[in-house]
Write a protein that holds these residues in place. Sequence first.
Motif, PDB file in Angstrom:
ATOM      1  N   PRO A 421      11.487  -4.809  -2.483  1.00 16.56           N
ATOM      2  CA  PRO A 421      10.531  -5.390  -3.443  1.00 16.56           C
ATOM      3  C   PRO A 421       9.286  -5.902  -2.728  1.00 16.56           C
ATOM      4  N   ILE A 422       8.143  -5.724  -3.361  1.00 17.41           N
ATOM      5  CA  ILE A 422       6.861  -6.165  -2.800  1.00 17.41           C
ATOM      6  C   ILE A 422       6.261  -7.214  -3.730  1.00 17.41           C
ATOM      7  N   HIS A 423       5.836  -8.330  -3.149  1.00 17.40           N
ATOM      8  CA  HIS A 423       5.228  -9.407  -3.933  1.00 17.40           C
ATOM      9  C   HIS A 423       3.767  -9.547  -3.517  1.00 17.40           C
ATOM     10  N   ARG A 424       2.898  -9.082  -4.369  1.00 20.19           N
ATOM     11  CA  ARG A 424       1.459  -9.188  -4.107  1.00 20.19           C
ATOM     12  C   ARG A 424       0.949 -10.457  -4.786  1.00 20.19           C
ATOM     13  N   VAL A 425       0.916 -11.525  -4.027  1.00 21.22           N
ATOM     14  CA  VAL A 425       0.521 -12.840  -4.541  1.00 21.22           C
ATOM     15  C   VAL A 425      -0.832 -13.199  -3.960  1.00 21.22           C
ATOM     16  N   ALA A 426      -1.784 -13.450  -4.854  1.00 23.05           N
ATOM     17  CA  ALA A 426      -3.134 -13.810  -4.408  1.00 23.05           C
ATOM     18  C   ALA A 426      -3.227 -15.317  -4.223  1.00 23.05           C
ATOM     19  N   ASP A 427      -3.637 -15.742  -3.045  1.00 26.80           N
ATOM     20  CA  ASP A 427      -3.824 -17.165  -2.776  1.00 26.80           C
ATOM     21  C   ASP A 427      -5.301 -17.498  -2.978  1.00 26.80           C
TER      22      ASP A 427
END
Length: 831
Positions: A421-427
Amino acid sequence: HYYIPVAESKYFAATTQYLQRALTLICFPLQVLSGCAVIVRGQPRGGPPPERQINLSNIRAGALARRAVQGQPDTKDTPDEWLLIFQMHSEFCFQAQSKYTRYSYTFSIVYSGFSIIEHVRDGSMLRALLLPDYYLVTVMLSGIKCPTFKREADGSETPEPFAAEAKFFTESRLLQRDVQIILESCPNQVILGTILHPNGNITELLLKEGFARCVDWSMAVYTQGAEKLRAAERSAKERKVRIWKDYVAPTANLDQKDRQFVAKVMQVMNADAIVVKLNSGEYKTIHLSSIRPPRLEGEEKNKDKDKRFRPLYDIPYMFEAREFLRKKLIGKKVNVTVDYIRAATSAMETGGIPAFPERTCATVTIGGINIAEALVSKGLATVIRYRQDDDQRSSHYDELLAAEARAIKNGKGLHSKKEVPIHRVADISGETQKAKQFLPFLQRAGRSEAVVEYVFSGSRLKLYMPKETCLITFLLAGIECPRGSRNMPGGMQVAEPYSEEATIFTKELVLQREVEVEVESMDKAGNFIGWLHIEGVNLSVALVDNALSKVHFTAERSSYYKTLLSAEETARQSKEKLWANYEEKPKEEVAQLTEEKERVAKYRAVYVTEITDGLHFYAQDVETGTKLESLMESMRGEIAAQPPVEGSFAPRRGDFCIAKFGDGEWYRARVEKVESPAKVHVFYIDYGNREILSSTRLAALPPAFSTRTLPPQATEYTFAFIQVPQDEDARTDAVDSMVRDIQNTQCLLNVEYSGAVCPHVTLQFTDSKDDVGLGLVKEGLVMVDVRKEKHLQKMVTEYLNGQESAKSARLNIWRYGDFRDDDADEFGYRR
């Protein structure tokens, strides 16, 4: 002696003549070399006795059959010539007749019979003859390892400590004995098995007597149950026998209260560690024993290349592991059993790898579930492999290995062959331009779901927005919270008073919890400003109410302004923390202009815990809520340390006690009625609910937590200006509406007038300030109880207007018009 050719029969028998009675030496059989030679031992005296070879005088027995040596084509199988059958179940005798010093052999007359175990190499390695096919095999005992004999370069053997004793222990019980062998596995051409003698299991006996230690690699195939081996080894360790004579338990230096305790989980760290709060109020970091969280190969190299590397989101399955622990543990009480303390390591000891501080490693359970085992079984962690002599491991290490084997077999998590699984979280913390793009969307969304990832201070937090998949910095609106110490261009800024207390308060209330946020605006640095709610509590109001913040003038334009002012007034009156030195300005006396008494509206915050069928309700004062929570934590900690004896409490009407509720926790209660030991009616004095329990679920209330220490916290009230319908269905509708709207929520309460049973009050919703009772009237669920006191007439008029509105709309009890006529009693209503 009688001899039978092997070729003539598969089964052997033997008859013997009566031997000479006067024998000079008693020995134990050790090994049969051939039909006419045997190795024996004398009586043990203070240790394993010496060995001696005995040859039968005046006879020659046929040689045993031999198999061809693999890899040598010149050799071939040779059959048995003759076989002498020995029966060696007990001591036997021999008499020396002659001695040939040339060959150092002693020839004697021997009586014996059938034998199975042919040779013992060491305590846990044996050679056995398998019947009925006569396979000669070497068997290693599953799950254990005894001290061995090390072969030196010159061919001599040097025994490890207790190797000779372990060998003799096995020989004296099994050699040439008729036993049962369970062949369990054959890894790397080594046969693993368990030998069962009618008198017991030699594997468990070796462990119990301190002649062997458990080995992880072969315990998995032990069919009798690995827990039996661990228990036997644990017994030897506790008694410090033989190989464990110098053994020191990993937790030997800890007090019992530090080895096992109950604590509340406050934070999850890195998917293999948690921060807990002890009953003493101290915080402690606990690492889960013997497991390793998900990680990347070459992780340090990746960190150097990418300064924005975020392990929680960038390491596969790290986020899933953290979320599993967060949802399972945050805010819950867990049982902690310390397994070992891992000493601190310096950079020099680890070859340049960053040093680790001392770690407390423990097994953590909740509701009987081992959290580490659950994590491993889902493929969200792996089990650490240890050196065989490393005793610093989980007390449930075998269960962890079994859980990992299941996860590998089922392809769970880290062991899955699917794409990770890939989590593309923008900070977007501090990113002003990105924040501006998100602001309109968050403002229109109203209340949005979020998870508090970090608490910088009492009013500054970092949030993860799951729907928007972004991280934001969030500032609480409407309050002025004390600032902590921080680096400034001119040097270190000193922390303001109570800044640390405010930070701790916010952490305990919301850290890693699921919350709702209302975004109103943002500052120049790209930080969002708004309101944060958790389980119906506004964090800004909570900080003000606990004297850890003051109301900021910017709150005037918000809908929470009156609530904040009320909370601040309550905090001022307490004169605690920020208001400890507050002095109220004297008020000018105002002449009494009217003789009539005016209605006094002094609302205070309460928490509604129970609503009865008669539309009465029980509520707790929010002001004393922390005292109740502290008392409950201390009480349950004491109960966990000294559990009450089941059935020892004899309940009587009026007695205060503690009762175990359906959630498995103990609460303060009062006995209202005793029908029988199986049916005891109790009232929970701090929450207002009632239950019928068996006396086995009751115990005496510890004196330190009696009503003298803290009075009962649940107070009974009923609604002012309201007449409850007599019709059962109509009353049920009103109760259901109240349960849905106010049960387990915080409201504002004002006492209007006293009553025969309990005070009559009005309630307001905390956020909207709407009158709860008036809402029931307007919905046509109840009627108005007209009061004649002059100072209440304004309220009565408002309630009557609401009733007329419901009648006109024919809502609920008014759906058939005004029933309050002469026949109203027929419909269950009264004027």
